[in-house]
Design a protein around this motif. Sequence first.
Motif, PDB file in Angstrom:
ATOM      1  N   GLU A 396       0.836  -1.198   0.000  1.00 17.10           N
ATOM      2  CA  GLU A 396       0.000   0.000   0.000  1.00 17.10           C
ATOM      3  C   GLU A 396       0.873   1.252   0.000  1.00 17.10           C
ATOM      4  O   GLU A 396       1.870   1.309   0.712  1.00 17.10           O
ATOM      5  CB  GLU A 396      -0.886   0.009   1.256  1.00 17.10           C
ATOM      6  CG  GLU A 396      -2.130   0.827   1.099  1.00 17.10           C
ATOM      7  CD  GLU A 396      -2.899   0.955   2.417  1.00 17.10           C
ATOM      8  OE1 GLU A 396      -2.867  -0.007   3.229  1.00 17.10           O
ATOM      9  OE2 GLU A 396      -3.496   2.009   2.632  1.00 17.10           O
ATOM     10  N   VAL A 397       0.509   2.209  -0.833  1.00 11.25           N
ATOM     11  CA  VAL A 397       1.172   3.515  -0.798  1.00 11.25           C
ATOM     12  C   VAL A 397       0.090   4.551  -0.541  1.00 11.25           C
ATOM     13  O   VAL A 397      -0.810   4.722  -1.356  1.00 11.25           O
ATOM     14  CB  VAL A 397       1.901   3.805  -2.131  1.00 11.25           C
ATOM     15  CG1 VAL A 397       2.593   5.166  -2.052  1.00 11.25           C
ATOM     16  CG2 VAL A 397       2.909   2.721  -2.458  1.00 11.25           C
ATOM     17  N   ASP A 398       0.166   5.189   0.620  1.00  5.98           N
ATOM     18  CA  ASP A 398      -0.861   6.168   0.990  1.00  5.98           C
ATOM     19  C   ASP A 398      -0.271   7.560   0.821  1.00  5.98           C
ATOM     20  O   ASP A 398       0.463   8.053   1.686  1.00  5.98           O
ATOM     21  CB  ASP A 398      -1.285   5.907   2.438  1.00  5.98           C
ATOM     22  CG  ASP A 398      -2.433   6.807   2.866  1.00  5.98           C
ATOM     23  OD1 ASP A 398      -2.604   7.881   2.242  1.00  5.98           O
ATOM     24  OD2 ASP A 398      -3.139   6.431   3.821  1.00  5.98           O
ATOM     25  N   VAL A 399      -0.588   8.167  -0.314  1.00  2.75           N
ATOM     26  CA  VAL A 399       0.039   9.447  -0.651  1.00  2.75           C
ATOM     27  C   VAL A 399      -0.427  10.548   0.304  1.00  2.75           C
ATOM     28  O   VAL A 399       0.335  11.430   0.687  1.00  2.75           O
ATOM     29  CB  VAL A 399      -0.266   9.812  -2.122  1.00  2.75           C
ATOM     30  CG1 VAL A 399       0.309  11.176  -2.474  1.00  2.75           C
ATOM     31  CG2 VAL A 399       0.294   8.744  -3.047  1.00  2.75           C
ATOM     32  N   LEU A 400      -1.682  10.462   0.733  1.00  2.39           N
ATOM     33  CA  LEU A 400      -2.212  11.497   1.616  1.00  2.39           C
ATOM     34  C   LEU A 400      -1.513  11.506   2.972  1.00  2.39           C
ATOM     35  O   LEU A 400      -1.042  12.522   3.445  1.00  2.39           O
ATOM     36  CB  LEU A 400      -3.705  11.283   1.828  1.00  2.39           C
ATOM     37  CG  LEU A 400      -4.609  11.879   0.745  1.00  2.39           C
ATOM     38  CD1 LEU A 400      -6.062  11.620   1.073  1.00  2.39           C
ATOM     39  CD2 LEU A 400      -4.328  13.379   0.601  1.00  2.39           C
ATOM     40  N   ARG A 401      -1.428  10.311   3.577  1.00  2.00           N
ATOM     41  CA  ARG A 401      -0.796  10.233   4.893  1.00  2.00           C
ATOM     42  C   ARG A 401       0.711  10.048   4.791  1.00  2.00           C
ATOM     43  O   ARG A 401       1.403   9.935   5.782  1.00  2.00           O
ATOM     44  CB  ARG A 401      -1.420   9.082   5.703  1.00  2.00           C
ATOM     45  CG  ARG A 401      -2.855   9.413   6.136  1.00  2.00           C
ATOM     46  CD  ARG A 401      -3.590   8.165   6.684  1.00  2.00           C
ATOM     47  NE  ARG A 401      -2.830   7.504   7.756  1.00  2.00           N
ATOM     48  CZ  ARG A 401      -2.510   6.218   7.763  1.00  2.00           C
ATOM     49  NH1 ARG A 401      -2.853   5.448   6.747  1.00  2.00           N
ATOM     50  NH2 ARG A 401      -1.839   5.714   8.767  1.00  2.00           N
ATOM     51  N   LYS A 402       1.220   9.970   3.551  1.00  2.00           N
ATOM     52  CA  LYS A 402       2.651   9.781   3.307  1.00  2.00           C
ATOM     53  C   LYS A 402       3.184   8.545   4.027  1.00  2.00           C
ATOM     54  O   LYS A 402       4.169   8.589   4.759  1.00  2.00           O
ATOM     55  CB  LYS A 402       3.456  11.018   3.699  1.00  2.00           C
ATOM     56  CG  LYS A 402       3.140  12.243   2.857  1.00  2.00           C
ATOM     57  CD  LYS A 402       4.190  13.319   3.103  1.00  2.00           C
ATOM     58  CE  LYS A 402       3.853  14.623   2.415  1.00  2.00           C
ATOM     59  NZ  LYS A 402       3.687  14.500   0.966  1.00  2.00           N
ATOM     60  N   LYS A 403       2.479   7.439   3.823  1.00  2.00           N
ATOM     61  CA  LYS A 403       2.882   6.175   4.462  1.00  2.00           C
ATOM     62  C   LYS A 403       2.973   5.066   3.421  1.00  2.00           C
ATOM     63  O   LYS A 403       2.188   5.020   2.482  1.00  2.00           O
ATOM     64  CB  LYS A 403       1.855   5.755   5.514  1.00  2.00           C
ATOM     65  CG  LYS A 403       1.670   6.780   6.609  1.00  2.00           C
ATOM     66  CD  LYS A 403       2.009   6.172   7.943  1.00  2.00           C
ATOM     67  CE  LYS A 403       1.844   7.174   9.075  1.00  2.00           C
ATOM     68  NZ  LYS A 403       3.060   7.383   9.831  1.00  2.00           N
ATOM     69  N   ILE A 404       3.910   4.191   3.650  1.00  2.00           N
ATOM     70  CA  ILE A 404       4.074   3.050   2.759  1.00  2.00           C
ATOM     71  C   ILE A 404       3.953   1.776   3.614  1.00  2.00           C
ATOM     72  O   ILE A 404       4.535   1.683   4.697  1.00  2.00           O
ATOM     73  CB  ILE A 404       5.413   3.137   2.001  1.00  2.00           C
ATOM     74  CG1 ILE A 404       5.626   1.931   1.074  1.00  2.00           C
ATOM     75  CG2 ILE A 404       6.595   3.277   2.915  1.00  2.00           C
ATOM     76  CD1 ILE A 404       6.814   2.119   0.134  1.00  2.00           C
ATOM     77  N   THR A 405       3.132   0.838   3.152  1.00  2.00           N
ATOM     78  CA  THR A 405       2.942  -0.414   3.895  1.00  2.00           C
ATOM     79  C   THR A 405       3.557  -1.555   3.091  1.00  2.00           C
ATOM     80  O   THR A 405       3.407  -1.599   1.872  1.00  2.00           O
ATOM     81  CB  THR A 405       1.448  -0.685   4.141  1.00  2.00           C
ATOM     82  OG1 THR A 405       0.910   0.452   4.793  1.00  2.00           O
ATOM     83  CG2 THR A 405       1.239  -1.912   5.017  1.00  2.00           C
ATOM     84  N   TYR A 406       4.252  -2.429   3.793  1.00  2.00           N
ATOM     85  CA  TYR A 406       4.920  -3.521   3.080  1.00  2.00           C
ATOM     86  C   TYR A 406       4.918  -4.788   3.917  1.00  2.00           C
ATOM     87  O   TYR A 406       4.774  -4.750   5.136  1.00  2.00           O
ATOM     88  CB  TYR A 406       6.367  -3.130   2.741  1.00  2.00           C
ATOM     89  CG  TYR A 406       7.151  -2.673   3.936  1.00  2.00           C
ATOM     90  CD1 TYR A 406       7.252  -1.310   4.237  1.00  2.00           C
ATOM     91  CD2 TYR A 406       7.776  -3.592   4.788  1.00  2.00           C
ATOM     92  CE1 TYR A 406       7.947  -0.882   5.347  1.00  2.00           C
ATOM     93  CE2 TYR A 406       8.472  -3.171   5.895  1.00  2.00           C
ATOM     94  CZ  TYR A 406       8.561  -1.819   6.178  1.00  2.00           C
ATOM     95  OH  TYR A 406       9.231  -1.401   7.288  1.00  2.00           O
ATOM     96  N   LEU A 407       5.084  -5.908   3.243  1.00  2.00           N
ATOM     97  CA  LEU A 407       5.264  -7.196   3.923  1.00  2.00           C
ATOM     98  C   LEU A 407       6.755  -7.469   4.017  1.00  2.00           C
ATOM     99  O   LEU A 407       7.495  -7.242   3.064  1.00  2.00           O
ATOM    100  CB  LEU A 407       4.647  -8.326   3.113  1.00  2.00           C
ATOM    101  CG  LEU A 407       3.142  -8.411   2.986  1.00  2.00           C
ATOM    102  CD1 LEU A 407       2.783  -9.691   2.218  1.00  2.00           C
ATOM    103  CD2 LEU A 407       2.494  -8.430   4.362  1.00  2.00           C
ATOM    104  N   ALA A 408       7.183  -7.982   5.161  1.00  2.00           N
ATOM    105  CA  ALA A 408       8.578  -8.379   5.325  1.00  2.00           C
ATOM    106  C   ALA A 408       8.582  -9.773   5.940  1.00  2.00           C
ATOM    107  O   ALA A 408       7.656 -10.132   6.668  1.00  2.00           O
ATOM    108  CB  ALA A 408       9.308  -7.390   6.225  1.00  2.00           C
ATOM    109  N   PRO A 409       9.626 -10.571   5.665  1.00  2.00           N
ATOM    110  CA  PRO A 409       9.640 -11.938   6.211  1.00  2.00           C
ATOM    111  C   PRO A 409       9.903 -11.983   7.714  1.00  2.00           C
ATOM    112  O   PRO A 409       9.637 -12.996   8.354  1.00  2.00           O
ATOM    113  CB  PRO A 409      10.760 -12.629   5.437  1.00  2.00           C
ATOM    114  CG  PRO A 409      11.594 -11.541   4.871  1.00  2.00           C
ATOM    115  CD  PRO A 409      10.724 -10.329   4.737  1.00  2.00           C
ATOM    116  N   SER A 410      10.425 -10.897   8.281  1.00  2.00           N
ATOM    117  CA  SER A 410      10.655 -10.911   9.730  1.00  2.00           C
ATOM    118  C   SER A 410      10.130  -9.618  10.358  1.00  2.00           C
ATOM    119  O   SER A 410       9.998  -8.599   9.676  1.00  2.00           O
ATOM    120  CB  SER A 410      12.142 -11.107  10.034  1.00  2.00           C
ATOM    121  OG  SER A 410      12.914 -10.356   9.149  1.00  2.00           O
TER     122      SER A 410
END
Length: 430
Positions: A396-410
Motif C-alpha cells: 500500500e502507498v498512501d500518498v495522503l498520509r505519506k505512508k508506505i505499507t509492506y510485507l517483510a519476512p521478519s
Amino acid sequence: IPGGSSSNLKQVKLDRESELRIEVSDEPLRLRVVNGTAEIFGAELPPEIWRTFPPRLKFAVFTWYGATIEMDGVTETDYTADETPMVSYVNVHAILDARRRFAKASTSTDSEPPQGPRVIVVGPTDSGKSTLTKMLISWAAKQGWKPTFVDLDVGQGSITIPGSIAATPIEMPLDPVEGFPLDMALVYYYGHTTPANNVELYKTMVKELAQVLERQFLGNPESRAAGMVINTMGWIDGIGYELLLHAIETFNASVVLVLGQEKLFSMLKDVLKSKSNVDVVKLHKSGGVVARNRDYRKVARSSRIQEYFYGLSKELSPYANTSSFSDVQVFRIGGGPQAPRSALPIGSDPVSNPLRVTPVNIEERDLLHSILAVSYAEEPDQIVSSNVSGFVYVTEVDVLRKKITYLAPSPGALPSKILVAGSLTWLESH
Ligand code: ATP
C-alpha cells in the motif's frame, strides 16, 4: 476410480540405473522408498519415510542399484526410464572429487593457493542445467565437501527470489523439496528477470559477487578446495553468449559443462582453447527434462516470491509494517527516463548511465506491488556494490498520509533505510 478406492497407492519397481519421472498434479503427492536406495537429483531419500511433494513439481527418483518406490496420490504423469545420462554425470563428479582432494592435499606455500574446481554449467533453456548443478552439489556435500553454489540465473532464482544473483555455501545434500538454503546466502539484487534490461548492471553485479567470493576463499581453505558450481541462464546467443563468456572469465571457471547443444560446445571450446587450465566438456541432456513455456515460468517466478514471504506450504506469515515516506529511501539503478534530446545541450548524448543510482519519489512513482530489496549500503553511491539482506513487498502507498505499507519476512524495523527497486512486481493471489 475403479473400485472406488479413495487411496491411490502405487508401487513402482525400479531396476538399477533407472529412474521414475514424475510431474506432480495440482494436488501434492506423497512418496517413499520401500526397498533399496534411491535419490532425487543427487540427494538420497531416507528409507520408509513418506515425503510430500508440492503441486506441479517435476522430478525424478533415480536408483543406482534398484529400488521399490511407493506413491500416494494422482500424478500428472509418471513413467520409468532406463536411459539416463546419470553415469556420465557421476563420472564428472568423480573427476571433480579428485581435483578437490588434490587441492586439499596441496600445500599453500606456492604463490597460487590450491584451488578446487570451479564448475560452470551452461546450455539452452530446458537443458537440465539447474538439475545437474543440484546433483553435483549434493554428491559433493555427501562426501563432506562444502562447495559454493552460485546462481547467475535472474529469471528463476534458485536461492532466493528472481531478479537476484546469489551464492551460498552448501554443507549438506539438498533437500529435494526445500532446495537451496537461504540463511547463509550472499545476495545481490539486480531487479529484473532478464539481463537484457541492464547488461552493464548485470555484469557489474556478477563481478562484485565474484570478488567477494574470491576474498572469502582466500581466508577459507576448506571452501576453496571444495570450489564452486555455477548455474547460468538459458540465454546463449548474442549478448547472452557474451555474458556466459564474461561469467567464465570473472569466476575463473576451470570446468565448463555444456548441456545439450553441440553448437555452443564447439563455440566455447574454440574461444577457450588457448586457456590450458579450462576444460570444456559436452554432456547429454536428460530425456526427463521438462520444457517449460513462458507462462509456466511466469507462474514459477510468482510462486518463488510467494515462497519467500509465506514459505513452501504457506507455513510462514510475513509481517506487515507501515513506514512514513521520510523513514525509507527508495532508489532505482540505471534505466530511468531519459531527457529528450531537445532538452539537452547540443551535441550531448542522451544515453543514460546504466549504473546511475537515482532516488525514487515515492509519491510519484507507482511502487505498489513492487518487490524492494533492503540494501546493506550505507550511502546511495554504495548501492550497486552492496549485497542485500532481504526483500519487502509493497502492499500500500498512501500518498495522503505519506505512508508506505509492506510485507517483510521478519518482524521489527528494517535493517536499513535504503531500499532498491527494479522492475520486479508481484500480484499476491490469495
Ligand atoms: P532453464 O531454462 O530455466 O535454465 P534448466 O536448463 O536449468 O532450465 P532444469 O530446471 O534443470 O532445466 O530442468 C527443467 C525441469 O525439468 C525442472 O522442473 C526439473 O526438475 C525437471 N527435470 C530435470 N530432469 C528431470 C528428470 N530426469 N526427470 C523428471 N524431471 C526432470
